[in-house]
Design an enzyme around this catalytic site. Structure first.
Site, PDB file in Angstrom:
ATOM      1  N   GLY A 114      18.600  81.535   6.997  1.00 51.17           N
ATOM      2  CA  GLY A 114      18.997  81.463   5.587  1.00 51.17           C
ATOM      3  C   GLY A 114      18.895  80.075   4.999  1.00 51.17           C
ATOM      4  O   GLY A 114      18.984  79.075   5.710  1.00 51.17           O
ATOM      5  N   ARG A 134      13.405  84.994   9.412  1.00 51.68           N
ATOM      6  CA  ARG A 134      14.449  85.299  10.385  1.00 51.68           C
ATOM      7  C   ARG A 134      13.907  85.786  11.739  1.00 51.68           C
ATOM      8  O   ARG A 134      14.656  86.217  12.608  1.00 51.68           O
ATOM      9  CB  ARG A 134      15.425  86.340   9.815  1.00 51.68           C
ATOM     10  N   ASP A 148      21.513  80.208  16.466  1.00 51.44           N
ATOM     11  CA  ASP A 148      20.461  80.979  17.135  1.00 51.44           C
ATOM     12  C   ASP A 148      19.147  80.215  17.193  1.00 51.44           C
ATOM     13  O   ASP A 148      18.475  80.172  18.225  1.00 51.44           O
ATOM     14  CB  ASP A 148      20.221  82.292  16.379  1.00 51.44           C
ATOM     15  N   LYS A 168      21.478  73.297  10.641  1.00 48.25           N
ATOM     16  CA  LYS A 168      21.451  73.849   9.286  1.00 48.25           C
ATOM     17  C   LYS A 168      22.304  75.083   9.181  1.00 48.25           C
ATOM     18  O   LYS A 168      22.151  75.987   9.987  1.00 48.25           O
ATOM     19  CB  LYS A 168      20.017  74.231   8.917  1.00 48.25           C
ATOM     20  N   THR A 169      23.214  75.158   8.292  1.00 44.90           N
ATOM     21  CA  THR A 169      23.841  76.404   7.841  1.00 44.90           C
ATOM     22  C   THR A 169      24.951  76.089   6.849  1.00 44.90           C
ATOM     23  O   THR A 169      25.803  75.246   7.101  1.00 44.90           O
ATOM     24  CB  THR A 169      24.426  77.277   8.977  1.00 44.90           C
ATOM     25  N   ASP A 190      27.292  77.896   6.306  1.00 47.16           N
ATOM     26  CA  ASP A 190      28.546  78.428   6.849  1.00 47.16           C
ATOM     27  C   ASP A 190      29.373  77.372   7.578  1.00 47.16           C
ATOM     28  O   ASP A 190      30.560  77.576   7.820  1.00 47.16           O
ATOM     29  CB  ASP A 190      28.266  79.581   7.818  1.00 47.16           C
TER      30      ASP A 190
END
Lengths: 577, 577
Positions: free
Chosen positions: B106, B170, B201, B227-228, B230
């Site tokens: 994402g 993805r 992941d 990276k994220t 979240d």
């Protein structure tokens, strides 16, 4: 070119001194909120020197002048007023005043600055005056709930979003008893004037109050101020309602972000519903700022008498064409009020209300036979979830709650169904995933942009000036187009803005309700031959198939982009210039 | 104190010269986007002078080191690396390189700057090098779909949001065939190194690739980047994942606006669901930035083994207490992944999946007898719309789509029902209207904040340096805490940040899947004894009943607030300092 707004103190704007105790807000404000309190506000130059008020020619009404004349025997025909510099202002122009102010209806960024503007006028030009804020909207007038607004009280709300200084409310002053209550309140407080900050209904109400007070030979004058993020209260002399600029920029920031997301992911169609029930100005403005693939404008749907199927097909055709170019993503803007613009939907809802009020609805669906063919076809076309929503969600009067229908989700399902059909026919080979969004509450209480901050401050300052000069039944009108410079996204510098008041009766027409004529200020709809729609119409085909996304980014208060005005205002002023 | 970031050119940051032809983006960029392209980026000082790489002590694994050692025989135990200034860098430190870069998963604001950082390192320190961008995520590696990234190509993406420069995807490189494809691609392009920009992941995958290439004695090294949005990929040496800062600030802007709206209107409870399925960092950060009345943290719900009824009651209790103070409004934050944290909901969903797979569901509801008592009770507690959603919306495998459940709407209905009960019992006398929001896609592709812009640039620049020095299987780690200054919301100036690489195997544990051990980087959950949660926990009771709303306003790129870092990072660095 000189900057339009005061930034970094390079402009002789009004910068207030903080009160000695800053406790109330120092710990509950963010850095950006805090920095905005100190933002220096420029004033139109006419407000910075001695001025007089010059009346224009007699006015008439927007429609049915004879009926408006009957409804406003004391005010009809009064001229609009302009402030002009003068070396010899009349004696009364610095007398002390007692004024009241009320916020009416939904929030719009900048309301606090209107109040600051009124307050600062009184400080600057009528020392020793008093300003009362009525709490919780017009109900505060009727119940005489108010607070005296002082320098310390107002300070933390300067250039801040929201209406929380005195709150707003949706009550109306309508019945004879309510007018009597208002009368008592303004007499009790000995008010010279009242400023009503609101939309079309509230300004109509303001004019009725002005007429009522005048008819009773009371001294209290009433001035309105144009407020609504929807942008549908405007006319030649009132070029825009405040809050529209900020709200659209907040929505456009989010739309821009979603666009970049769509392009990065390459697999979603984002359906974005935007606030604006009666008119589609917000949707149009956001389209002009961001260049989405598809934009539905309610006024065009109505003018072309489009059905829901037509709207669906319009979207599906573009989605199909984009799929041929391997674009299986996009952004689609939809006005909140879309279905109000589709006559067949209105018919269906009217029939449903009738049936649900008088008949029992059987599981087997026999009740559907009571629908006309057109309505039955439409009902069957609707996704199941929407059918259920229409049948189940009712307001206290038992009516279908149109406002609750999530139009963006409905359209996603209808588009999906139609694309599935075309896939089976072999005419569509793409992939479609819809994502729904509703941008509304996020935009009503944001920190006002530089434009809204300055515009509102001038509106308030001007409203107090009109009251000082004994004017009533006018709407404060500040025009940024005195010297319109069609360069970049700038209007004339604030110093050159004109200030005045427009006769509220001149904006009015009548509507027949319960056998009586009621005065109304007609909502300004998107004009299909107006400059903003025309620009959009000339570009939308390109936006549909090519990707011309623009991401405006977050509102900046200093630096590049911080003084931009809305595309709608820019184009409308440009067309006038 | 010196500013942390280069603003207005007062800092010797990296400011790139625009390419001669600026046609591609000049007409599709907003003023703010355009202004960001030219934003000068500071670099940690170690990257501005000659440096060497110093290895730390041998590393181990986050859990089950023996299994990790078996899975990564060539990489396990390798030390983390730090860049330190040196007057005598080794000879190879300016050799030409061929590198590849890929964006995985994402979007997160700042991805383009990681790529710019890699590119600029090569320009500055390894002239004549080549950088390839793999298109569309890991699939681009497997299918050998790439583009050569040039100065002109990269220029318009500098400091811009989104992943649209080369897009993401993805897909995972998992099977032996897929590893073979990756091998062929890097050999065909003669790559010295590959940078994988992704979440937990993707970084696990990066490490598997590094191990694979090493085991085959290939020259290609692999470095990961955290990276994220979240925020759940972090450890001591990797203090935050990029994008978290920007995304939270975008959500906090909107939450702040909604708060002022709630306070101005006085009649709505806004239920705001925020992205973050696995961990509740975003929700916690937004709470710390805005001070909502109620915040649900998934990790706490799980730790306390709360049921859905418990969560509902917690909300209802606060709503009731607020009603006693005449506050019939408020703002409630909910993490997207809430129901994943509630064991009883997981049980119900598992049972439903089983029943729906094997039995027919009768209208009469006899099928419900197959549910356990606990699940039946929960099912009956759920609002009808959610029951239907659970039964009807299925993924291609026939499973209930938990991700589609609109938790915020579910909670509104459950709170409404419970309040109705209390009203009838006479224990609640307030008014309750819920408004639902989901803030997600709006935050993934915003213009990166000053922090994310600088952080990503350093991550990319550092990743290229690690590859230049032959490192593999590390995650680029940039630490702003070298000289932590616990003043205002600032971390140490960028110049003082440390740069290095952390052994990916040191972040790993194993999970048993299909009878085999699989390496995983454990997601960093909200730690209930960590500084951010503790601060929140110490204040939430006050926020619940008093209104301590803070409206952060839109992200500013210059001026007050523009250099703030996230509260989470501030508190975590502060706890370490």
């Amino acid at each position: 070119m000189a900057p339009s707004f005061a930034i970094n103190g390079d402009f002789p704007g009004t910068r207030v001194t903080p009160p000695s105790h800053t406790g109330r807000f120092a710990d509950v404000y963010s850095e950006v909120q805090n920095s905005r309190i100190g933002h220096a506000l420029p004033l139109p130059s006419v407000l910075k020197c001695p001025f007089v008020i010059v009346d224009g020619p007699q006015s008439t009404a927007a429609g049915n002048p004879d009926e408006i004349a009957k409804l406003f025997p004391n005010l009809f025909g009064q001229p609009s007023a302009s402030l002009v510099p003068s070396d010899s202002p009349p004696l009364h122009s610095n007398r002390k005043l007692k004024l009241g102010v009320v916020l009416s209806g939904g929030q719009a960024p900048g309301g606090h600055n209107v109040i600051s503007g009124i307050f600062d006028y009184l400080q600057d030009k009528a020392e020793g005056s008093t300003l009362y804020g009525f709490r919780g909207g017009p109900a505060g007038i009727m119940k005489c709930k108010y607070v005296e607004l002082t320098s310390d009280y107002i300070y933390p709300y300067r250039n801040q979003g929201g209406f929380d200084m005195i709150r707003s409310g949706r009550d109306k002053i309508e019945t004879p008893e309510q007018f009597k209550q208002a009368e008592e309140t303004v007499q009790k407080l000995d008010l010279d004037g009242l400023v009503v900050i609101g939309g079309d209904d509230s300004n109509t109400n303001a004019c009725l109050l002005a007429e009522h007070f005048r008819s009773k030979n009371m001294k209290t004058r009433v001035i309105g101020c144009p407020k609504t993020i929807d942008g549908d209260l405007k006319c030649k002399e009132v070029p825009t309602s405040f809050g529209f600029d900020t709200a659209c920029k907040i929505y456009a920031e989010m739309i821009g972000n979603v666009m970049i997301d769509a392009r990065s992911t390459g697999k979603y169609y984002h359906f974005v519903r935007l606030m604006g029930r009666a008119a589609s100005h917000i949707t149009l403005e956001c389209a002009l700022q961001t260049h989405p693939n598809i934009t539905i404008i309610g006024e065009e749907v109505a003018a072309k008498k489009m059905t829901l199927k037509d709207v669906t097909d319009y979207i599906v055709d573009i989605v199909s064409k984009r799929a041929e170019d391997n674009y299986n993503y996009g952004v689609i803007l939809i006005p909140e009020g879309l279905i109000d613009f589709i006559p067949e939907v209105q018919h269906l809802i009217a029939e449903l209300n009738e049936i649900l009020a008088h008949d029992t609805v059987d599981e087997g669906g026999l009740w559907k036979k009571k629908l006309t063919d057109q309505s039955l076809n439409l009902f069957e076309l609707l996704p199941k979830a929407i059918q259920e929503q229409l049948m189940l969600e009712r307001d206290p009067h038992g009516n279908v709650q149109v406002a609750k229908i999530e139009t963006e989700k409905m359209l996603i399902q209808m588009v999906e169904t139609e694309l599935e059909k075309r896939k089976q026919q072999g005419t569509y080979k793409g992939g479609f995933k819809g994502q729904s969004h509703f941008f509304g509450y996020e935009g009503r209480c944001g920190l006002p942009t530089n434009f809204d901050s300055s515009y509102c401050y001038a509106l308030g300052y001007g409203a107090a000036a009109l009251l000082q000069f004994g004017k009533t039944g006018l709407i404060s009108s500040v025009c940024p187009n005195a010297l319109f410079i069609y360069v970049a996204n700038l209007c004339a510098p604030v110093e050159e803005w004109t200030v005045g008041g427009t006769a509220l009766t001149s904006l009015m027409d009548v509507e027949r309700r319960h056998g009586k004529f009621k005065p109304v200020i007609k909502k300004a709809m998107v004009e299909l031959d107006g400059a903003p729609f025309q620009k959009f119409a000339s570009l939308r085909d390109e936006w549909a198939l090519k990707n011309r996304y623009i991401s405006p980014g977050p509102i900046q208060f200093t630096g590049p982009g911080s003084d931009d005005i809305s595309q709608t205002l820019l184009l409308e002023l440009g067309a006038q210039a």
